[in-house]
Design an enzyme around this catalytic site. Structure first.
Site, PDB file in Angstrom:
ATOM      1  N   LYS A 178     -46.447  14.250  23.098  1.00  0.00           N
ATOM      2  CA  LYS A 178     -45.691  15.345  23.275  1.00  0.00           C
ATOM      3  C   LYS A 178     -45.661  16.830  23.346  1.00  0.00           C
ATOM      4  CE  LYS A 178     -42.195  15.243  19.865  1.00  0.00           C
ATOM      5  NZ  LYS A 178     -41.192  14.247  19.695  1.00  0.00           N
TER       6      LYS A 178
HETATM    7  N1  GLU Z   1     -37.941  14.982  21.725  1.00  0.00           N
HETATM    8  C1  GLU Z   1     -36.612  13.378  21.770  1.00  0.00           C
HETATM    9  C2  GLU Z   1     -37.427  12.334  20.165  1.00  0.00           C
HETATM   10  O1  GLU Z   1     -38.838  13.034  19.688  1.00  0.00           O
HETATM   11  C3  GLU Z   1     -36.182  13.010  23.166  1.00  0.00           C
HETATM   12  C4  GLU Z   1     -37.544  12.525  24.001  1.00  0.00           C
HETATM   13  C5  GLU Z   1     -37.699  12.415  25.549  1.00  0.00           C
HETATM   14  O2  GLU Z   1     -36.525  12.347  25.485  1.00  0.00           O
HETATM   15  O3  GLU Z   1     -38.923  11.987  25.907  1.00  0.00           O
HETATM   16  O4  GLU Z   1     -37.508  11.552  20.390  1.00  0.00           O
END
Ligand code: GLU
Length: 415
Positions: A100
């Site tokens: 992230k």
């Molecule tokens: N931001 C989204 C999550 O927290 C999607 C992450 C992604 O698709 O890699 O799951």
């Protein structure tokens, strides 16, 4: 925030009787990246931000997770959310690890061109450590398909044509059918499964919803289409309630124009904070972390909570809700639809082959329902709540993959 996500991990690690050393290894990120972003604003002034990317674990595949543009973004946030991604990708069994990141900027105060410059600078600073087989960003809070397109373009300047470096791209630029609504669709499937566990279905079920961004608005629309009643919706500007059920398509149009649900004429105005304790069968927090805390958890009236946001419930609130017998479908299961369709998008990019919407939705439904059922089976077998069971399943999958990658003399048993 990091401490809270670790507490949930430890509850599951206790069930699996893992040693302190194994816990430490599983909780420590592979790599933490912090970059300086200096760019010129439209008026010629300097913009100065910090970008973060935490690659938590890649035992099951390349790191995967969103990019969040928010003033509160910092290393602690990125680490906690990266950690959750590792478990989330394992629960829906997509071949990724967890990551992230983001930038501590406020896009509501920036022009589109400023956002693009800042995004390109971030990619420039991280380009050696992201890539289709290393780490694949995606949208998260305040980032969207436009931002993903800029990332693909900037990265491709360096590495050559690379659509698989990022997911959540526009449909006309190597995005996938169904990605935009995938997280909301997955939330709807998770809710259907939870209702089934309680001997109910969506018809007539009342829902209070916090947050009406990408996830909340798509979830609301699909729940209402299947007979659920969205009786209250709130965001950071205020809220609106209607006992007979809000007209969701009209609310979607209103929110697109006004960037808030506050002021919508199809119901009564309510205070934003009251949404958590609103009288409804189901509460869906779909905004930011820590929405349900020790102060409001005791007053929650819903019998089911489906965590569409990441980390919306503090551990203190979680304990209070457990005592009240509230069924919580945890974030790492409930909102995993987004990363699931990100996987389909990445697979399509790698194969240069486009799937039709029906296929995307059918595969998503299969994976979400299977994940829910696997978690529920563990909850029954180990006599735990769904969150602990979800962590148990994820830790087992990640732990076994990590162990198979090398010969280890110490006996480590993931149950
Ligand atoms: N931001 C989204 C999550 O927290 C999607 C992450 C992604 O698709 O890699 O799951």
């Amino acid at each position: 925030m990091l401490e809270a996500s670790h507490r949930y991990f430890h509850q599951a690690a206790d069930v699996l009787d893992l040693s302190p050393k194994v816990r430490e290894v599983l909780l420590t990120p592979n790599r933490v990246i912090k970059v300086d972003i200096v760019e010129e604003a439209d008026d010629g002034q300097l913009m100065h931000y910090t970008g973060f990317r935490v690659q938590h674990n890649s035992a099951r595949g390349p790191c995967k997770g969103g990019l969040r543009y928010h003033p509160t973004m910092d290393e602690d946030h990125a680490s906690a959310l990266a950690n959750l991604m590792t478990w989330k990708t394992a629960i829906v069994d997509v071949p990724f690890g967890g990551a992230k990141g983001g930038i501590d900027c406020d896009p509501s105060q920036m022009s589109r061109f400023e956002l693009e410059r800042v995004t390109r600078r971030f990619v420039d600073q991280c380009k050696e450590v992201i890539g289709p087989t290393i780490d694949i960003p995606a949208p998260d809070v305040n980032t969207n398909a436009d931002v993903m397109a800029w990332i693909m373009d900037e990265y491709s300047r360096y590495a050559g044509f690379s659509p698989g470096v990022v997911t959540g791209k526009p449909l006309h630029l190597f995005g996938s059918e169904g990605r935009d609504e995938a997280t909301g669709r997955g939330v709807m499937y998770a809710l259907e499964e939870a209702l089934r566990d309680c001997g109910k279905d969506l018809a007539g079920t009342t829902v209070a919803l916090q947050g009406f961004g990408n996830v909340g608005s798509h979830a609301a629309r699909m729940i209402a289409e299947r007979g659920g009643k969205i009786v209250a919706v709130a965001d950071h500007m205020g809220g609106v309630a209607n006992e007979a059920g809000l007209d969701v398509p009209s609310l979607v149009d209103y929110a697109a124009e006004h960037r808030t649900v506050a002021g919508f004429s199809g119901g009564d105005a309510i205070e934003g904070a009251s949404i958590i304790t609103w009288p409804a069968d189901v509460l869906i927090p779909a905004a930011l972390e820590d929405a349900i805390d020790a102060k409001n958890a005791g007053e929650v009236q819903a019998k089911i909570i489906v965590e569409a946001a990441n980390a919306p419930t503090t551990p203190e609130a979680d304990a209070i809700l457990k005592q009240k017998d509230v069924l919580i479908v945890p974030d790492i299961l409930a909102n995993a639809g987004g990363v699931t369709v990100s996987y389909f998008e990445w697979a399509q990019n790698i194969q240069q082959f486009r799937w039709e919407l029906d296929r995307v939705n059918a595969e998503l439904e299969k994976r979400m329902r299977r994940a829910y059922q696997s978690v529920r089976e563990i909850a029954e077998a180990k006599n735990t709540d769904l969150r602990t069971a979800a962590f148990v399943l994820a830790i087992q999958r990640v732990g076994r993959a990590a162990l198979s990658r090398r010969a280890v003399r110490e006996t480590i048993d993931f149950g």
